[in-house]
Design a protein around this motif. Structure first.
Motif, mmCIF file in Angstrom:
data_model
loop_
_atom_site.group_PDB
_atom_site.id
_atom_site.type_symbol
_atom_site.label_atom_id
_atom_site.label_comp_id
_atom_site.label_asym_id
_atom_site.label_seq_id
_atom_site.Cartn_x
_atom_site.Cartn_y
_atom_site.Cartn_z
ATOM 1 N N ILE A 1 48.486 -5.711 -82.157
ATOM 2 C CA ILE A 1 49.346 -5.859 -83.294
ATOM 3 C C ILE A 1 49.217 -7.223 -84.152
ATOM 4 C CG2 ILE A 1 51.927 -6.458 -83.893
ATOM 5 C CD1 ILE A 1 52.851 -4.612 -81.529
ATOM 6 N N ALA B 1 57.500 -6.222 -85.117
ATOM 7 C CA ALA B 1 56.798 -5.758 -83.733
ATOM 8 C C ALA B 1 56.509 -6.702 -82.904
ATOM 9 C CB ALA B 1 55.672 -4.722 -84.065
ATOM 10 N N TYR C 1 54.910 -5.584 -89.084
ATOM 11 C CA TYR C 1 54.132 -6.323 -87.862
ATOM 12 C C TYR C 1 54.810 -7.327 -87.074
ATOM 13 C CZ TYR C 1 50.047 -3.308 -89.347
ATOM 14 O OH TYR C 1 49.158 -2.309 -89.700
ATOM 15 N N TRP D 1 57.964 0.070 -84.512
ATOM 16 C CA TRP D 1 57.617 -0.824 -85.529
ATOM 17 C C TRP D 1 56.031 -1.163 -86.064
ATOM 18 C CZ3 TRP D 1 61.221 -2.199 -88.906
ATOM 19 C CH2 TRP D 1 62.423 -2.466 -88.486
ATOM 20 N N HIS D 2 55.232 -1.232 -84.979
ATOM 21 C CA HIS D 2 53.920 -1.150 -85.298
ATOM 22 C C HIS D 2 53.445 -0.027 -86.073
ATOM 23 C CE1 HIS D 2 49.403 -1.682 -83.545
ATOM 24 N NE2 HIS D 2 49.849 -1.934 -84.975
ATOM 25 N N HIS E 1 58.425 -1.808 -79.929
ATOM 26 C CA HIS E 1 57.341 -2.443 -80.784
ATOM 27 C C HIS E 1 56.433 -1.312 -80.954
ATOM 28 C CE1 HIS E 1 55.503 -2.270 -76.606
ATOM 29 N NE2 HIS E 1 54.475 -2.018 -77.470
#
Length: 778
Positions: free
Chosen positions: A116, A106, A103, A83-84, A80
């Motif tokens: 997030i 994530a 987001y 991806w964040h 995560h």
């Protein structure tokens, strides 16, 4: 950045925590060092690579950051953190759609991450995705129900999405869940309660809004707002006697607030159009004016509704009072009345009758103050010495008449010049630029732009410390196409250490009026590249203002200023209807159309008038000089920074403003020439959406759409122009061009488009050729 998907040993895990802290405290060099230490032992650790990418992005290395982040995702697809960070990188690039996707991915991997979730919510409200924002805020509220901001934010989302009942319910539930009564000094609670009240009123339940307001009346911190809301509710409920009392209280607090006088008139149930009510209103305003000699609004407003002899008497009294006081803004206070020709003529007769008069000897102390300042005014001590009543009177009368005959509804420039010259000749304060400024304005209206610029500069030299007259002088110099003189004039009040000199500082300070005027000046001179550069700068400033609201989504909640936040969001939604954006956009579209019609302009150095070899050499010489000056300013700035004994903690990461690599705008001009109509659409769309009643915007829309062969939108713009300005000089020409284009389309139009055009346009013209049939030889 809570946990890593790839587990690190103890020492490296500690380093990673330090890396995150370094990023959050903007100690980017330390963060990079920590990331390198981890990656030496764990070269494929995705989270570390992602954090390093985030730091690189903040250091201005966007391309390198994206490459590294993609590598991090390859190494840790289910992290995560990666991806964040990927979403944060896209957010920095203002690619909000891709950022939201990242987001969301994530959040699937870490559904409990408040950070997030908060970043996602911020992007959703920035994009005006209120449904998504409500969903995100509801999840955040469920995770932390004890945090008031989460309740308020959900209410805001519901409010902006149109669910007023839902917004009120959320605020009500939080109040019911409170275990302790907030203190009277709790600003956040006081604002939230007023916000709730405004929602009830906006929903149309005025009676309940008033009852709720009465319940919080004594504890509210914003007294003026509460009193205004109560007065408005009482008036809307037709409780006029109570509304009158409330507006009276408001006027005691601020006797110059015109909206309160308007509310009082409604509360008194008096109609300005009837003679009987005019007399009653006159008596009411007279009673207010008698309360203090300093009140102006109560003396000025009756002139709006009085007529005939009553108007003449009141205008005479008002004018004599203002002229005796020597108040230069007298004409500015009255020019609104000039839309009524009878009142305009009455004022002229009165003031011209004063020419042969002299004021009463007992004019009082106030007559000796040219600016109408009180004895305690600091400004009055700086202004010229006291004038005798006769001089004050003569100055006031002649100055009023100069402005009267300069005004567009009563313009006689010969008389205006006569009166302003008389005013200047009897003015004992030779350092007062006010009258010289008006003289320059009269010259401008006469069409003598060069003389007007010179006169304004003379006025500026009378007070070199006054920013206002300095600014006016620069504006007049730009109108006279004295671009170098104008930037030097503005440079008297800009930061000396600014990169790019005075112009660089004006761009940094987002001085929209100057940039727009500068661009229009270059456009008049045919210097298209420089003109387009300025208009693009204005466009970018409005984009920046749009982007700047991002920080307020959290700041306003943190400070509890909810009502101001709602106003800000709604203002941002209509930001690009601002007149300066309209001016810059229309001029930019004009340049793009020139580029489309004549692509060779891009090869001519951005000049619409052609350019000789000597002129090109001069332009290159000027560009080199500007570059040298920018480099010199940058070197001086670095030297000053190095001279400081010790930089601040975050100083090492401070972003240095780079010099302009394209000061003449030539490279950008060449790029714009590749797809000029696509670029024009960026300016046109907000114009047509937010300023649909601007005839010039509709004309520009037609020009763009007809070239794009979008005949239906072109027709829409043509019909809008016809409705808004039937006498517009471009209307007949565009009408003929559209008809000709429809009669000679190279390919048949879609059936629905053809049907609409036939029904709304061609059938009314009696055209022999139906839209979209095409040429006979195709």
């Amino acid at each position: 950045m809570a946990q890593n998907s790839q587990v690190l040993p103890g020492k490296e895990a500690t380093l990673f925590r330090h890396l995150v802290q370094n990023y959050e405290t903007k100690q980017y060099k330390k963060g990079l060092k920590a990331a390198e230490q981890i990656l030496r032992k764990h070269p494929n650790h995705g989270d570390t690579q992602a954090m390093k990418a985030l730091i690189l992005s903040n250091l201005g290395k966007s391309d390198e950051a994206f490459e590294l982040c993609k590598l991090a995702l390859k190494n840790a697809m289910k992290s995560h953190v990666c991806w964040h960070v990927y979403g944060l990188l896209y957010r920095q690039q203002k690619n909000y759609e891709e950022a939201i996707k990242a987001y969301r991915f994530a959040l699937r991997l870490d559904p409990d991450s408040q950070q997030i979730q908060r970043d996602l919510a911020l992007l959703q409200v920035q994009m005006r995705d209120y449904a998504g924002y409500v969903q995100s805020r509801r999840q955040m509220l469920q995770a932390k129900p004890g945090f008031r901001q989460n309740w308020t934010a959900l209410a805001i989302g519901l409010h902006l999405s149109g669910d007023l009942a839902g917004a009120e319910d959320v605020l009500q539930k939080y109040e019911e869940s409170m275990k302790h009564t907030p203190s009277r000094s709790d600003m956040e609670h006081a604002e939230a309660v007023l916000y709730k009240n405004s929602i009830i009123a906006e929903a149309g339940d005025v009676q309940r809004a008033l009852e709720h307001l009465d319940g919080i009346y004594k504890t509210a911190l914003d007294r003026t707002a509460v009193m205004e809301m109560k007065a408005d509710y009482l008036l809307r409920l037709d409780r006029r006697a109570e509304a009158e009392k409330m507006y009276t209280k408001l006027l005691k607090r601020n006797p110059e607030h015109r909206a309160h006088y308007a509310g009082l008139e409604k509360a008194l149930d008096l109609d300005r159009s009837t003679k009987e009510d005019q007399e009653k209103l006159g008596q009411a305003y007279h009673s207010w004016a008698e309360q203090s000699d300093r009140i102006d609004a109560a003396r000025r407003i009756p002139l709006d509704f009085k007529e005939g002899d009553a108007f003449r008497q009141h205008a005479d009294k008002y004018l004599r009072r203002m002229i005796k006081k020597g108040i230069p803004s007298t004409f500015a206070n009255l020019k609104q009345l000039y839309s009524d020709s009878a009142k305009k003529e009455t004022i002229r007769e009165l003031v011209e009758g004063y020419l042969e008069e002299e004021p009463q000897a007992n004019g009082g102390a106030e007559q000796s103050k040219p600016d109408g300042q009180t004895n305690g005014s600091t400004k009055a001590q700086i202004k010229p010495p006291k004038l005798d009543p006769v001089t004050t009177w003569q100055l006031g009368v002649n100055y009023f008449l100069a402005q009267h005959y300069d005004y567009h509804l009563s313009r006689d420039l010969t008389k205006a010049e006569k009166y302003i010259e008389k005013t200047i000749s009897i003015n004992p304060a030779k350092s007062d630029y006010t009258y010289h400024l008006t003289r320059a304005r009269i010259l401008k209206h006469r069409g003598s732009i060069s003389e007007a610029s010179q006169a304004m500069n003379e006025a500026r030299e009378m007070d070199l410390k006054d920013r206002y007259i300095n600014t006016k002088c620069a504006k007049y110099q730009l109108r006279n196409d004295q671009n170098t003189d104008a930037v030097n004039t503005m440079g008297l009040f800009t930061r000396k250490e600014a990169v790019g000199g005075p112009l660089g500082d004006l761009l940094d300070m987002q001085c929209v009026w100057y940039i727009t005027e500068d661009g229009e000046s270059y456009l008049r001179q045919g210097k298209l590249s420089l003109a387009l550069k300025r208009f693009k700068a204005v466009y970018d400033i409005f984009e920046t203002w749009q982007e700047d609201q991002f920080d307020f989504h959290t700041f306003s909640l943190r400070k509890g200023m909810v009502r101001a936040y709602i106003d800000m969001v709604r203002w941002e939604d209509r930001l690009q209807e601002h007149p300066f954006f309209t001016r810059a956009a229309l001029s930019a579209i004009r340049i793009y159309l020139l580029l489309h019609d004549n692509p060779e302009l891009a090869k001519g150095g951005g000049s619409a008038n052609g350019e000789s070899a000597e002129g090109a050499a001069e332009r290159k010489k000027a560009a080199k000089k500007a570059k040298r000056e920018a480099e010199k300013a940058e070197a001086e700035k670095k030297a000053k920074a190095a001279a400081k004994s010790q930089p601040s903690k975050g100083g090492e990461e401070a972003e240095t403003k780079k010099e302009d690599q394209d000061p003449q705008g030539l490279e950008a001009f060449k790029l714009a020439a590749e797809k000029p109509l696509d670029e024009a659409m960026k300016y046109l769309q907000p114009l047509l959406e937010l300023s649909p009643k601007n005839a010039d915007a509709q004309v520009a829309g037609f020009e763009v759409y007809i070239r794009r062969k979008k005949y239906l939108p072109a027709l829409r713009c043509l019909l809008a122009t016809r409705a808004l300005a039937p006498e517009h000089p471009k209307l007949k020409e565009q009408d003929d061009r559209l008809k000709s284009a429809l009669d000679n389309v190279s390919e048949p139009l879609p059936d629905k488009v053809k049907q609409v055009i036939d029904e709304t346009y061609l059938s009314k013209l009696g055209s022999k050729t139906s839209a979209g049939e095409g040429r006979s030889d195709t």
